[in-house]
Design a protein around this motif. Structure first.
Motif, PDB file in Angstrom:
ATOM      1  N   MET A  89       0.955  -1.341   0.047  1.00  0.00           N
ATOM      2  CA  MET A  89       0.015  -0.023   0.027  1.00  0.00           C
ATOM      3  C   MET A  89       0.647   1.359   0.083  1.00  0.00           C
ATOM      4  N   ALA A  95       3.783   7.888   4.230  1.00  0.00           N
ATOM      5  CA  ALA A  95       3.886   7.154   5.630  1.00  0.00           C
ATOM      6  C   ALA A  95       5.218   6.189   5.754  1.00  0.00           C
ATOM      7  N   LEU A  96       6.204   7.032   5.238  1.00  0.00           N
ATOM      8  CA  LEU A  96       7.432   6.199   5.575  1.00  0.00           C
ATOM      9  C   LEU A  96       7.983   6.489   7.178  1.00  0.00           C
ATOM     10  N   PHE A  97       8.682   5.433   7.549  1.00  0.00           N
ATOM     11  CA  PHE A  97       8.964   5.700   8.910  1.00  0.00           C
ATOM     12  C   PHE A  97      10.248   6.746   9.152  1.00  0.00           C
ATOM     13  N   ASN A 105      13.815   1.537   5.407  1.00  0.00           N
ATOM     14  CA  ASN A 105      12.199   1.339   5.096  1.00  0.00           C
ATOM     15  C   ASN A 105      11.865   0.277   4.246  1.00  0.00           C
ATOM     16  N   LEU A 108      12.429  -3.341   5.681  1.00  0.00           N
ATOM     17  CA  LEU A 108      12.031  -3.707   6.845  1.00  0.00           C
ATOM     18  C   LEU A 108      10.924  -4.796   6.723  1.00  0.00           C
ATOM     19  N   PRO A 109      10.154  -4.836   5.697  1.00  0.00           N
ATOM     20  CA  PRO A 109       9.119  -6.247   5.467  1.00  0.00           C
ATOM     21  C   PRO A 109      10.096  -7.157   5.055  1.00  0.00           C
ATOM     22  N   ARG A 157       8.797   0.730  -1.056  1.00  0.00           N
ATOM     23  CA  ARG A 157       8.559  -0.144   0.235  1.00  0.00           C
ATOM     24  C   ARG A 157       7.206  -1.323  -0.085  1.00  0.00           C
TER      25      ARG A 157
END
Lengths: 268, 265
Positions: A89, A95-97, A105, A108-109, A157
């Motif tokens: 999404m 909405a990046l960290f 970023n 991460l997943p 991301r």
């Protein structure tokens, strides 16, 4: 473009309420594998709410949402995690960290969901960033990027886990026309290169014309139009016509009512 | 008639809201404990690096201010005690008074209140900002659990940092009392040290440490709870940060009262 109808997302009789207020009222549509599906509508018509339901951030009041045949509204948290690994999404404000670099970023997943070696993750991160035109930016912090670059990083991301479906929330909001067009082209490229299914929420007609295979149009929580862009342009529905012709609401009828509401004499 | 419905409606709404809040707090506590102690045993892993970073932030970086405040409070306490004890010619008992009160009460309390202001507010502001900028949603959509990623590292860091700080704070507070009594009042250093060692029991340390452990839980969970409550934009973050500090200090005093009562006998 032509498609074999192969539904990947099926929404049936979706009703969403905030307290007593019904935001979505009996929404039905299907998204086919590999198409770019646009959710179109004016401000406050419930399109962002619909998107939040599609990715499972909200639970509907009633109705079902099937992704690859599984109903995400009734599944357990554990099952939902498995479904979400195949979703990506892009958020409206990316909405990046903010505490992590762009590379972290994207990584991460991969770090959390896969058992890949750090060196492999590094390479994959670079590939994803290269894909969205941000090669070499992995050590930048999100605050050091421009709005358009942040959206691209958000897309990288979202693409990290090689998802089947990717959701975009207002991808061109707040961008100048050139950057927005670049993003539209990127959405198109992603869809064509990876046969991605894309679901895009937007109100920008210009980008709808560029990217949409099929469109669903919402008005006050109900579907008022569903089909290809050409089909919608033939529509006789007054709101759909008004939206495509970019006409403002008729004010003349309301003028008297407006004055009455100002003077507080509307109940006589 | 309408007054009656109003009263019943009002009480009903208030109690319902309180019940919802209680339910959310229970869910938060359950989630946090689950992801801190149970899920790691099932191979879900813990974010150690983040926990260490937070430990440095909450613990190590708080040391200067905690030390300074504890030193000053120790000195103040010694002077007030001398003022009272001089009347009985019992100035040498200042050491007992300062030592016991520092270990049992003031060091845990001052550390907790300082950490509320320094770290509790930071927790709320961080989570609140992430909520506003949809970062929490982004975590969820990626299939990453916000409790595991954001709450657990802070929780672990806090419950480990605060007892350490409390012990150091108590020692510094006693030293503050020592400094004032010896250099200002002119008591013999050996007398002070001996009296301190004689008066403080293991039990006193147990009280102080168990208190501070629970203070840490309160600070972290209130901070997180308020953070997740943030709605709207920057204003919401500010509002909830204030609220986090106030709630936290109130609950700390309440927990303190309960523990002091339990260890009173």
């Amino acid at each position: 473009m032509s498609y074999v109808a192969d539904p990947i997302i099926e929404v049936r009789d979706l009703v969403v309420r905030y307290g007593d207020r019904t935001v979505l009222d009996g929404v039905n549509f299907t998204v086919n594998r590999g198409e770019t599906f646009v959710i179109l509508g004016g401000s406050g018509c419930g399109k962002s709410t619909l998107l939040r339901n599609l990715v499972g951030l909200m639970r509907p009041y009633s109705g079902s949402i099937r992704i690859n045949g599984q109903d995400i509204t009734t599944m357990s948290d554990q099952e939902r995690v498995e479904v979400r690994k195949k979703l990506g999404m892009c958020f409206q404000a990316s909405a990046l960290f903010n505490s992590m670099s762009v590379g972290d970023n994207v990584a991460l997943p991969l770090r959390e969901h896969t058992a890949l070696e750090e060196s492999t993750i590094d390479i994959m991160t670079k590939i994803k960033l290269e894909l969205v035109g941000l090669g070499g930016f992995e050590n930048y912090l999100p605050s050091e990027l421009s709005g358009g670059m942040k959206k691209r990083a958000g897309l990288a991301r979202a693409m990290a886990m090689d998802p089947e479906i990717i959701f975009y929330d207002e991808p061109s909001a707040g961008l100048d026309p050139i950057v927005a067009a670049g993003l539209d082209a990127l959405i198109r490229k992603m869809q064509q290169t990876f046969n991605l299914t894309s679901v895009v929420v937007t109100h920008e007609m210009a980008s709808v014309r560029l990217i949409a295979d099929r469109v669903v149009m919402l008005l006050a929580g109900r579907v008022v139009g569903l089909g290809t862009l050409d089909e919608l342009q033939q529509s006789e529905h007054p709101f759909v016509k008004q939206f495509f012709e970019r006409r403002p609401d008729d004010e003349s009828d309301n003028r008297e009512e407006f004055i009455r509401s100002l003077t507080g004499q509307d109940n006589d | 008639m309408s007054a009656v419905t109003y009263v019943f409606g009002y009480t009903g709404r208030i109690s319902l809201n309180a019940l919802y809040a209680l339910a959310r707090i229970c869910v938060l506590i359950n989630d946090t404990l689950n992801w801190t102690f149970i899920q790691p045993l099932r191979g879900k892993g813990l974010r150690w690096r983040s926990a260490v970073e937070h430990f440095v932030q909450f613990g190590v970086n708080s040391l200067p201010i905690v030390g300074l405040i504890c030193f000053l409070i120790g000195g103040i306490m010694a002077m007030q005690s001398v003022y009272l004890l001089r009347a009985f010619g019992a100035t040498q008992y200042v050491a007992n008074l300062v030592g016991v009160i520092a270990v049992r009460e003031l060091a845990p309390l001052m550390t907790a209140i300082l950490l509320t202001g320094r770290s509790g507010s930071a927790i709320t502001a961080e989570i609140g900002t992430m909520k506003v900028s949809e970062e929490i949603d982004a975590l969820e959509v990626m299939g990453l659990n916000p409790t595991k990623h954001l709450v657990v590292p802070k929780f672990l860091a806090m419950i480990l940092a605060i007892p350490c700080l409390t012990v150091l704070g108590a020692l510094i507070m006693i030293f503050g009392g020592f400094a004032v009594t010896v250099w200002v009042v002119g008591l013999e250093p050996d007398v002070y040290i001996n009296n301190t060692i004689k008066s403080i029991k293991i039990r006193d340390f147990a009280t102080g440490l168990s208190k501070s452990f629970f203070f840490g839980i309160v600070i972290c969970l209130v901070g997180v709870y308020r953070g997740f409550q943030v709605r709207g934009g920057a204003e919401g973050v500010g509002h909830m940060t204030t609220s986090s500090v106030v709630t936290s200090i109130f609950l700390i005093i309440l927990v303190d009262l309960v523990f002091t009562y339990l260890f009173f006998f």
